[in-house]
Write a protein that holds these residues in place. Structure first.
Motif, PDB file in Angstrom:
ATOM      1  N   GLY A  86       0.726  -1.197   0.160  1.00 35.07           N
ATOM      2  CA  GLY A  86      -0.014  -0.100   0.075  1.00 35.07           C
ATOM      3  C   GLY A  86       0.979   1.248  -0.083  1.00 35.07           C
ATOM      4  O   GLY A  86       0.233   2.518   0.242  1.00 35.07           O
ATOM      5  N   GLN A 105      -0.470   3.060  -4.774  1.00 33.89           N
ATOM      6  CA  GLN A 105      -1.863   2.521  -5.138  1.00 33.89           C
ATOM      7  C   GLN A 105      -1.984   1.901  -6.536  1.00 33.89           C
ATOM      8  O   GLN A 105      -2.726   0.830  -6.759  1.00 33.89           O
ATOM      9  CB  GLN A 105      -3.153   3.821  -4.876  1.00 33.89           C
ATOM     10  CG  GLN A 105      -3.030   4.231  -3.726  1.00 33.89           C
ATOM     11  CD  GLN A 105      -1.760   5.026  -3.115  1.00 33.89           C
ATOM     12  OE1 GLN A 105      -1.672   6.005  -3.809  1.00 33.89           O
ATOM     13  NE2 GLN A 105      -1.550   4.693  -2.028  1.00 33.89           N
ATOM     14  N   ASN A 163      -3.784  -1.871  -5.687  1.00 36.43           N
ATOM     15  CA  ASN A 163      -3.686  -2.579  -4.491  1.00 36.43           C
ATOM     16  C   ASN A 163      -5.301  -2.724  -4.322  1.00 36.43           C
ATOM     17  O   ASN A 163      -5.977  -2.158  -3.911  1.00 36.43           O
ATOM     18  CB  ASN A 163      -3.176  -1.613  -3.328  1.00 36.43           C
ATOM     19  CG  ASN A 163      -3.321  -2.417  -1.662  1.00 36.43           C
ATOM     20  OD1 ASN A 163      -4.551  -2.358  -1.448  1.00 36.43           O
ATOM     21  ND2 ASN A 163      -2.058  -2.683  -1.278  1.00 36.43           N
ATOM     22  N   TYR A 165      -7.241  -1.102  -1.104  1.00 35.24           N
ATOM     23  CA  TYR A 165      -7.370   0.317  -1.551  1.00 35.24           C
ATOM     24  C   TYR A 165      -8.476   0.338  -2.557  1.00 35.24           C
ATOM     25  O   TYR A 165      -9.298   1.181  -2.272  1.00 35.24           O
ATOM     26  CB  TYR A 165      -6.158   0.705  -2.067  1.00 35.24           C
ATOM     27  CG  TYR A 165      -6.168   2.187  -2.609  1.00 35.24           C
ATOM     28  CD1 TYR A 165      -6.436   3.141  -1.586  1.00 35.24           C
ATOM     29  CD2 TYR A 165      -6.278   2.650  -3.709  1.00 35.24           C
ATOM     30  CE1 TYR A 165      -6.295   4.471  -2.101  1.00 35.24           C
ATOM     31  CE2 TYR A 165      -6.602   3.754  -4.284  1.00 35.24           C
ATOM     32  CZ  TYR A 165      -6.573   4.888  -3.206  1.00 35.24           C
ATOM     33  OH  TYR A 165      -6.960   6.199  -3.543  1.00 35.24           O
ATOM     34  N   SER A 187     -11.558   0.194  -0.731  1.00 34.99           N
ATOM     35  CA  SER A 187     -12.046   1.234   0.121  1.00 34.99           C
ATOM     36  C   SER A 187     -12.544   2.584  -0.543  1.00 34.99           C
ATOM     37  O   SER A 187     -13.013   3.396  -0.112  1.00 34.99           O
ATOM     38  CB  SER A 187     -10.620   1.703   0.857  1.00 34.99           C
ATOM     39  OG  SER A 187      -9.593   2.491   0.019  1.00 34.99           O
TER      40      SER A 187
END
Ligand code: LMR
Length: 356
Positions: A101, A104, A260, A263, A266
């Protein structure tokens, strides 16, 4: 008369009122459509995108285009910061940096994904894609899909592919035309077992090294040659420290677009959609442009240097293919019969174009 005026006032007022109401609700809807809560992107999102090549290459330009599209589509709320030339992470570092991380997004050459799944080396098999049109068939079809799916268990989200093109050979001491010409030569390769085996079968040696260390090693004579696409040979100026180039189109160079995975999940749904749309647009743009970029840069190499260029004839290509053929059998237990037979199908489909 008074009655008529009264009716008119009533009608005009009604009309104005209905315009106001209609406009009011309409504009409210539009406001809502662009409202932060509705769009789901409340804070600015910054995506760091690291890659190792120059900006004026198929990958460099596609990365910038991707950043511009995301910026436009998100109304400046999602920013993609592109770091070219390995300025953030080198080849060796970028995959680990993605997994944990620190960055990205990356777009490594598919050859560099051997450590993630050895299946990826199927794309390194010599003459895997006989022509540039065959590449699109392979990547858009089952081969591309199964390779991207192999990333799922590694906290990596595979978003698609960009293409650089087919690789050529450059070297220092003599023209490389027949397999015998590889003898005594040492070629820089990307870290991939299939590429190592390829040079072994051709009778040469190889040395894996980072892309951005190659120029220095060619200049100092630590390696005598290398294989790459025209755009990388041009943008990294290898042609200035090499005397011979063979247009062999013997191998594929392309990129997996990786994010990632934690990520990715998210991100607000809206941002994910924007990213996916922008990837689709840049994949198409890249497929329409990489050939002409390589072609233009070949003319520039010819203009700017005295490098001697030989294009393999069909007969010479057949000699290489014969020498390299055993690699397909050796690699079958690693890649699996299915992937190899899919590559073989594409080769059969485009065979005529290969030997034109
Ligand atoms: C190379 O190392 O030769 C290539 O992977 C560089 C690149 O990303 O095109």
């Amino acid at each position: 008369m008074k009655q008529i005026i009264g009716i008119l006032i009533f009608l005009v007022t009604g009309l104005l009122l209905s315009f106001y109401i209609g406009f009011h609700f309409n504009s409210k809807e539009q406001d809502l459509a662009f409202d932060d809560e509705q769009s789901g992107i409340r804070k600015q999102i910054v995506i760091k995108f690291s890659h190792v090549v120059a900006e004026n290459t198929p990958k460099g330009l596609a990365a910038q285009k991707f950043a511009d599209l995301v910026d436009q589509k998100s109304n400046h709320r999602v920013k993609v910061e592109v770091f070219p030339n390995g300025s953030l992470y080198s080849d060796k570092e970028e995959l680990e940096a993605l997994k944990d991380g620190r960055v990205q997004m990356i777009a490594p050459a598919t050859s560099k994904l051997e450590g993630v799944s050895s299946k990826w080396q199927v794309l390194d098999l010599p003459f895997a894609f006989p022509t540039e049109t065959a590449i699109n068939d392979g990547l858009n079809g089952d081969i591309g899909k199964s390779l991207l799916a192999s990333l799922n268990s590694q906290n990596i989200k595979g978003l698609g592919f960009w293409v650089n093109g087919l690789k050529q050979i450059t070297n220092k001491s003599h023209a490389v035309i027949h397999p015998n010409d590889f003898k005594g030569e040492k070629f820089r390769i990307m870290s991939s077992n299939v590429l190592k085996k390829q040079f072994e079968l051709l009778g040469g040696q190889s040395k894996p090294m980072d892309f951005n260390e190659t120029y220095r090693n060619l200049e100092s004579g630590n390696v005598s040659g290398e294989e790459n696409t025209i755009s990388n040979i041009y943008s990294k100026k290898y042609y200035r420290v090499q005397d011979y180039m063979t247009i062999s189109n013997h191998g594929f160079l392309g990129y997996a677009l990786l994010m990632n995975e934690d990520y990715w999940h998210s991100l607000p749904a809206k941002a994910r959609l924007i990213i996916q749309d922008s990837i689709i647009e840049t994949v198409k743009w890249n497929q329409d442009h990489y050939r002409s970029m390589n072609k233009e840069q070949l003319s520039l190499i010819k203009k700017e240097s005295n490098i001697q260029i030989h294009e393999l004839t069909s007969k010479e290509k057949k000699e290489w293919i014969e020498k390299l053929n055993p690699i397909y059998k050796q690699y079958e237990p690693i890649a699996g019969k299915k992937l190899i037979s899919e590559i073989r199908n594409i080769q059969r489909k485009y065979e005529k174009q290969l030997f034109r």
